[in-house]
Design an enzyme around this catalytic site. Structure first.
Site, PDB file in Angstrom:
ATOM      1  N   SER A 152      75.680 -53.913 -20.847  1.00 13.41           N
ATOM      2  CA  SER A 152      74.462 -53.918 -20.030  1.00 13.41           C
ATOM      3  C   SER A 152      73.922 -55.319 -19.856  1.00 13.41           C
ATOM      4  O   SER A 152      74.110 -56.184 -20.718  1.00 13.41           O
ATOM      5  CB  SER A 152      73.393 -53.044 -20.673  1.00 13.41           C
ATOM      6  OG  SER A 152      72.218 -53.110 -19.887  1.00 13.41           O
ATOM      7  N   LYS A 206      75.224 -45.947 -24.221  1.00 10.62           N
ATOM      8  CA  LYS A 206      74.971 -46.647 -22.956  1.00 10.62           C
ATOM      9  C   LYS A 206      74.375 -45.675 -21.927  1.00 10.62           C
ATOM     10  O   LYS A 206      73.492 -46.034 -21.147  1.00 10.62           O
ATOM     11  CB  LYS A 206      76.261 -47.273 -22.416  1.00 10.62           C
ATOM     12  CG  LYS A 206      76.114 -47.941 -21.027  1.00 10.62           C
ATOM     13  CD  LYS A 206      75.097 -49.053 -21.040  1.00 10.62           C
ATOM     14  CE  LYS A 206      74.980 -49.919 -19.810  1.00 10.62           C
ATOM     15  NZ  LYS A 206      75.021 -49.385 -18.506  1.00 10.62           N
ATOM     16  N   HIS A 209      70.830 -45.318 -22.756  1.00 13.25           N
ATOM     17  CA  HIS A 209      70.187 -46.568 -22.321  1.00 13.25           C
ATOM     18  C   HIS A 209      69.854 -46.473 -20.830  1.00 13.25           C
ATOM     19  O   HIS A 209      68.750 -46.786 -20.402  1.00 13.25           O
ATOM     20  CB  HIS A 209      71.121 -47.761 -22.586  1.00 13.25           C
ATOM     21  CG  HIS A 209      70.753 -49.002 -21.823  1.00 13.25           C
ATOM     22  ND1 HIS A 209      71.051 -49.164 -20.482  1.00 13.25           N
ATOM     23  CD2 HIS A 209      70.085 -50.128 -22.187  1.00 13.25           C
ATOM     24  CE1 HIS A 209      70.595 -50.329 -20.068  1.00 13.25           C
ATOM     25  NE2 HIS A 209      70.010 -50.934 -21.090  1.00 13.25           N
ATOM     26  N   ASN A 210      70.822 -46.040 -20.040  1.00 14.38           N
ATOM     27  CA  ASN A 210      70.586 -45.973 -18.595  1.00 14.38           C
ATOM     28  C   ASN A 210      69.525 -44.934 -18.246  1.00 14.38           C
ATOM     29  O   ASN A 210      68.716 -45.141 -17.341  1.00 14.38           O
ATOM     30  CB  ASN A 210      71.895 -45.662 -17.858  1.00 14.38           C
ATOM     31  CG  ASN A 210      72.745 -46.905 -17.685  1.00 14.38           C
ATOM     32  OD1 ASN A 210      72.680 -47.823 -18.496  1.00 14.38           O
ATOM     33  ND2 ASN A 210      73.561 -46.933 -16.654  1.00 14.38           N
ATOM     34  N   GLU A 213      66.395 -46.465 -18.906  1.00 12.90           N
ATOM     35  CA  GLU A 213      66.175 -47.437 -17.811  1.00 12.90           C
ATOM     36  C   GLU A 213      65.550 -46.722 -16.600  1.00 12.90           C
ATOM     37  O   GLU A 213      64.583 -47.203 -16.011  1.00 12.90           O
ATOM     38  CB  GLU A 213      67.538 -48.061 -17.458  1.00 12.90           C
ATOM     39  CG  GLU A 213      67.592 -48.952 -16.247  1.00 12.90           C
ATOM     40  CD  GLU A 213      69.044 -49.368 -15.942  1.00 12.90           C
ATOM     41  OE1 GLU A 213      69.726 -49.914 -16.824  1.00 12.90           O
ATOM     42  OE2 GLU A 213      69.508 -49.130 -14.799  1.00 12.90           O
TER      43      GLU A 213
HETATM   44  C1  6PG Z   1      72.976 -52.061 -16.949  1.00 11.89           C
HETATM   45  C2  6PG Z   1      72.691 -51.138 -15.808  1.00 11.89           C
HETATM   46  C3  6PG Z   1      73.911 -50.932 -14.993  1.00 11.89           C
HETATM   47  C4  6PG Z   1      73.617 -50.419 -13.598  1.00 11.89           C
HETATM   48  C5  6PG Z   1      73.014 -49.062 -13.551  1.00 11.89           C
HETATM   49  C6  6PG Z   1      72.498 -48.772 -12.159  1.00 11.89           C
HETATM   50  O1  6PG Z   1      72.740 -51.609 -18.052  1.00 11.89           O
HETATM   51  O2  6PG Z   1      73.396 -53.189 -16.726  1.00 11.89           O
HETATM   52  O3  6PG Z   1      72.252 -49.915 -16.293  1.00 11.89           O
HETATM   53  O4  6PG Z   1      74.757 -50.171 -15.741  1.00 11.89           O
HETATM   54  O5  6PG Z   1      72.739 -51.293 -12.991  1.00 11.89           O
HETATM   55  O6  6PG Z   1      73.992 -48.145 -13.885  1.00 11.89           O
HETATM   56  O7  6PG Z   1      72.322 -47.449 -12.096  1.00 11.89           O
HETATM   57  P1  6PG Z   1      71.876 -46.670 -10.813  1.00 11.89           P
HETATM   58  O8  6PG Z   1      72.677 -47.197  -9.652  1.00 11.89           O
HETATM   59  O9  6PG Z   1      72.178 -45.261 -11.138  1.00 11.89           O
HETATM   60  O10 6PG Z   1      70.424 -46.964 -10.650  1.00 11.89           O
END
Ligand code: 6PG
Length: 514
Positions: A152, A206, A209-210, A213
């Protein structure tokens, strides 16, 4: 027999005879996939003194990379998978940074004929953890160690220090630990990378984490919407609010970039670019996977769920445009009804903070349940530390979570830790006031409200599920249990069915929970 197994058989047949030996190989690590993340990770590893062997399916990209960004660095270009493998020291360590799904399997198939027992394949894409579970098992049978690693931090993170979340075959960890921890982000000198756990655990963490996010981003969007629609703040003024918040408890990467986005104007007319962007959110699926997994494990990870649904609602743009013309409700026309702007902003900061605490508490509840369900030994303090720096959700707040889990790695819930219990208690009046304003003026705040409802539900000794159980038993004879001490001659047994109408029978349905 899976395709991986088929090829692996060929590999074991060939391994001692036909594969070129690599005694003189100088490559410390190989990387497949020269898109932006791959290139940046290679440059990062080279800066740390590692010799990286680079390969890409479209081979011209390898030469282009070598002639430009990689020029003069300890980077070797490979024009075939065979060449890549021949240039690597043993055990070979190969990172795949390709699109999740079938491309990962396809590259594993191509690699296997050139690998030997003990070699390591690392998938650094956003793969779905069940795929990583499968690859770990299938490759393990062949003596190849599989590592599924969350990566990430986007482009810049990959180049100067990502958060890395490796899991899978523990035997691989001593061979990749130094490289991984050297190239990872550092927080107070500690690398934002540690061993996560078995099988697909790295990709699972991960995924969560997302999901978090998604939740953080949705909360920020709701705060922006309230400041704009109810507070009638300009984008510049909202940028100033985020700048201020970034100096306090909300200090984080996502608050910081939001400030910068709000300050960014179109040079042709000076209008904020943000106000010209179509309000329809995209998503690649990792948040959805988290929400689906939470449902599968029966964990109330409501905030991530709402964040995913909010993106779905935003995508119904044309329907929303039609509805906006016909469905009535409150809205703020003209002047802002807010008289005390400072209090409005401070309340909102508390709403964001409290909701964020709930979101992380829910995320760690899910991780705890996953560890039980999948038999993983997950290291909570290490997970919090891995998210403390380098990744998209990095924040000062994760430092507090790291300390809480370092104090007690088996903490039942973050909300029971004195720091978070006190913080959420203090934030409550502002949190409730902000949600009150949103409801009064018709601004949707699904993440703020679900966080508060979760909090009120979690702290309720009694919920109305007694009525729900009665309803289930009334129409379907699904049975219920009584409160302790309430059994009597009428309410007897472990699982009770009552003939509510006098017409139903005494036969109950079988008792099981999904
Ligand atoms: C990271 C981000 C990366 C990506 C997302 C975007 O940790 O660097 O999470 O993995 O930017 O997966 O996700 P979406 O396109 O679903 O918003």
């Amino acid at each position: 027999m899976s395709s991986i197994n088929r090829i692996a058989n060929v590999a074991s047949h060939l391994s001692n005879s036909q594969i070129s030996t690599n005694n003189n190989a100088s490559g410390d690590i190989g990387l497949i996939g020269l898109a932006v993340m791959g290139q940046n990770l290679i440059l990062n590893a080279a800066d740390h003194g590692y010799t990286v062997v680079a390969y890409n399916r479209t081979v011209a990209k390898v030469d282009e990379f070598l002639a430009n960004e990689a020029k003069g660095k300890s980077i070797i270009g490979a024009h075939s998978i065979k060449e890549l493998c021949a240039n690597l020291k043993r055990p070979r360590r190969i990172i795949l940074l390709v699109k999740a799904g079938s491309p990962v399997d396809a590259f594993i198939e191509q690699l296997l004929p050139f690998l030997e027992k003990g070699d390591i394949i690392i998938d650094g894409g956003n793969s779905h953890f069940p795929d990583s579970n499968r690859r770990y098992a299938e490759l393990g049978e062949k003596g190849i160690y599989f590592v599924g690693s969350g990566v990430s931090g986007g482009e810049e993170g990959a180049r100067y220090g990502p958060s890395l979340m490796p899991g899978g075959a523990k035997e691989a960890w001593p061979h990749i630990k130094d490289i991984f921890q050297d190239i990872a982000a550092k927080t107070d000198g500690e690398p934002c990378c540690d061993w996560v756990g078995e099988a697909g655990a790295g990709h699972y963490v991960k995924m969560v984490h997302n999901g978090i996010e998604y939740g953080d981003m949705q909360l920020i969007c709701e705060a922006y919407d309230l400041l704009k629609r109810v507070g009638k703040f300009t984008d510049k003024e909202i940028g100033d609010v985020f700048a201020k918040w970034n100096k306090g408890v909300l200090d984080s990467f996502l608050i910081e970039i939001t400030r910068d986005i709000l300050y960014f104007n179109d040079p042709t007319d000076g209008v904020p670019v943000l106000e010209k962007i179509l309000d329809t959110a995209g998503q690649k699926g990792t948040g959805k996977w988290t929400a689906i997994n939470a449902l599968d494990l029966g964990m109330p990870v409501t905030l991530i769920g709402e964040a995913v649904f909010s993106r779905c609602l935003s995508a119904l743009k044309s329907e929303r445009v039609r509805a906006s013309k016909v469905l009535g409700g409150p809205s703020v026309e003209g002047e802002s009804p807010i008289t005390d702007r400072e209090k409005f902003v401070d309340d909102l900061e508390q709403a964001l903070y409290a909701s964020k605490i709930i979101s992380y508490a829910q995320g760690f509840m899910l991780i705890r349940e996953a560890a039980k369900e999948y038999g993983w030994k997950l290291n909570n303090p290490a997970i919090a530390l891995m998210w403390r720096g380098g990744c998209i959700i990095r924040s000062v707040f994760l430092g507090e979570i790291t300390s809480a889990y370092r104090e007690n790695p088996d903490l039942e819930n973050l909300l029971f830790h004195p720091f978070f219990k006190n913080a959420i208690t203090k934030a409550q009046s502002g949190w409730r006031a902000s949600i009150g304003k949103a409801i009064e003026y018709g601004v949707p705040v699904p993440a703020f409200t679900t966080a508060l409802s979760f909090y009120d539900g979690y702290r309720s000794e009694k919920l109305p599920a007694n009525l729900l159980q009665a309803q289930r038993d009334y129409f379907g004879a699904h049975t219920f249990q009584t409160l302790p001490g309430k059994e009597n001659d009428f309410l007897k047994g472990d699982w009770i069915h009552v003939n509510w109408t006098g017409r139903g029978g005494n036969i109950s349905a079988s008792t099981y929970d999904a």
